[in-house]
Enzyme design. Structure first.
Site, PDB file in Angstrom:
ATOM      1  N   GLY A  30       0.946  -1.166   0.030  1.00  0.00           N
ATOM      2  CA  GLY A  30      -0.072  -0.064   0.078  1.00  0.00           C
ATOM      3  C   GLY A  30       0.789   1.490   0.000  1.00  0.00           C
ATOM      4  O   GLY A  30       0.448   2.370   0.695  1.00  0.00           O
ATOM      5  N   ASN A  32       1.713   3.447  -2.456  1.00  0.00           N
ATOM      6  CA  ASN A  32       1.197   4.361  -3.427  1.00  0.00           C
ATOM      7  C   ASN A  32       0.933   5.750  -2.759  1.00  0.00           C
ATOM      8  O   ASN A  32       0.395   6.628  -3.565  1.00  0.00           O
ATOM      9  CB  ASN A  32       0.343   3.990  -4.503  1.00  0.00           C
ATOM     10  CG  ASN A  32      -1.136   3.561  -4.014  1.00  0.00           C
ATOM     11  OD1 ASN A  32      -1.232   3.667  -2.947  1.00  0.00           O
ATOM     12  ND2 ASN A  32      -1.680   3.077  -4.852  1.00  0.00           N
ATOM     13  N   GLY A  36       2.058   4.834   3.816  1.00  0.00           N
ATOM     14  CA  GLY A  36       2.902   4.016   3.054  1.00  0.00           C
ATOM     15  C   GLY A  36       3.984   4.580   2.385  1.00  0.00           C
ATOM     16  O   GLY A  36       5.111   3.952   2.098  1.00  0.00           O
ATOM     17  N   TYR A 174     -13.974  -3.400  10.860  1.00  0.00           N
ATOM     18  CA  TYR A 174     -12.613  -2.814  11.043  1.00  0.00           C
ATOM     19  C   TYR A 174     -11.740  -3.071  12.208  1.00  0.00           C
ATOM     20  O   TYR A 174     -10.599  -3.477  12.227  1.00  0.00           O
ATOM     21  CB  TYR A 174     -12.781  -1.365  10.705  1.00  0.00           C
ATOM     22  CG  TYR A 174     -11.486  -0.609  10.574  1.00  0.00           C
ATOM     23  CD1 TYR A 174     -10.485  -0.910   9.619  1.00  0.00           C
ATOM     24  CD2 TYR A 174     -10.944   0.479  11.656  1.00  0.00           C
ATOM     25  CE1 TYR A 174      -9.401  -0.163   9.420  1.00  0.00           C
ATOM     26  CE2 TYR A 174      -9.668   1.180  11.580  1.00  0.00           C
ATOM     27  CZ  TYR A 174      -8.910   0.868  10.536  1.00  0.00           C
ATOM     28  OH  TYR A 174      -7.658   1.524  10.463  1.00  0.00           O
TER      29      TYR A 174
END
Length: 311
Positions: A30, A32, A36, A174
């Site tokens: 992750g 991008n 991250g 979550y």
């Protein structure tokens, strides 16, 4: 070796003052955007070769172009176990650091390609499979990004209904996935120690950090509140990445959990933080590991007595 550090003195810890990581390779899932990308940039500037493991390689290449250092982009969709396997099967070189950073947050009910509830399937099962498949190559440590949400509503692992089919809410799903991240770290470290491996498993959480993660939140009212919070109260992604970088580079015990040292662990410098009682239960951690092996078809790969080099 990792730089020695006083565990109580973190006010001077900065992303631009990491130990020299020349000759090391890191994978950041992750990577991008958000934490991250910030993590990848800091590791690359410290000399590491960083692999941005992303679902959208075009966006990944655009992100990599902003990183100051050695990078490459490889495709990885954690919501598709065939993609996880393809990524791992293509890996050949030593891997000094695996950062399990990618995640989705408070989505409306969705399923992964393999039929799992999307948040549990992406945040936990995808990273569980990836770690086990890459572990024979790992020579340093595995850092998994969890969240203070693991405490929400006295979160627990719903073993009789992991997909929460009878009582789904985006928040409950979550919280369960973030609790699973901590239990995974706990059991991974137990297995590494039992195997005689010097690889370390650690977890971190960013506090309240303004990132793109909240954009997928199902409830429009919650999205609006999060936008306000992101603007006025949250720390930026550079500060949010510090606990991950601290866990990745400092001389901490295995199974450590790192978060901000400020009020409510919402912001501040990185330090060792506590976790809920549920997140520290070794029996639940072992049970979750067994179930996760069955669901992903992956197994802990290290034989007893195998030693590897520490970062």
């Amino acid at each position: 070796m990792a730089e020695k550090t006083d565990l109580q003195s973190n006010e001077n810890f900065r992303a631009d003052r990491l130990p020299d990581l020349s000759g090391r390779t890191a994978v950041v899932t992750g990577a991008n955007s958000g934490i991250g990308l910030t993590t990848a940039d800091a590791l690359a500037r410290a000399g590491a070769h960083v692999v941005l493991a992303v679902r959208d390689t075009e966006r990944g290449r655009a992100a990599a172009a902003t990183v100051r250092g050695s990078t490459e982009v490889r495709r990885l969709d954690l919501a598709d176990l065939s993609s996880v396997r393809a990524f791992a099967e293509a890996w050949r070189e030593p891997l000094h650091l695996l950062v399990n950073n990618a995640g989705v947050m408070m989505l409306p009910r969705q399923r992964t390609k393999d039929g799992f509830e999307m948040q549990f399937g992406t945040n936990h099962l995808g990273h569980f499979a990836l770690t086990n498949l890459l572990l024979p190559h790992v020579t340093g440590r595995v850092v998994t990004v969890s969240s203070g949400a693991h405490r929400w509503g006295r979160a627990r692992i719903e073993f009789d209904d992991l997909d929460l089919t009878s009582r789904y809410t985006p928040q409950r799903a979550y919280a369960q996935s973030k609790l699973a991240n901590l239990l995974f770290t706990l059991e991974l470290q137990r297995r590494l120690t039992a195997s005689g491996s010097t690889v370390r498993a650690l977890a971190a959480h960013p506090g309240y950090a303004a990132t793109n993660l909240q954009n997928g939140t199902a409830n429009p009212v919650a999205r609006a509140l999060l936008r306000v919070g992101n603007r006025f109260f949250a720390q930026d992604d550079r500060a949010g990445a510090l606990p991950t970088l601290y866990a990745a580079t400092q001389d901490l015990p295995g199974a450590s959990y790192v978060g901000p040292d400020g009020f409510g662990e919402m912001r501040g410098g990185p330090t060792l933080v506590g976790r809920s009682r549920a997140a520290g239960d070794p029996l639940t951690a072992r049970r979750l590991w067994t179930v996760s092996e069955e669901l992903t078809g992956t197994r802990y790969p290290l034989p007893s007595g195998e030693h590897q080099d520490a970062v």
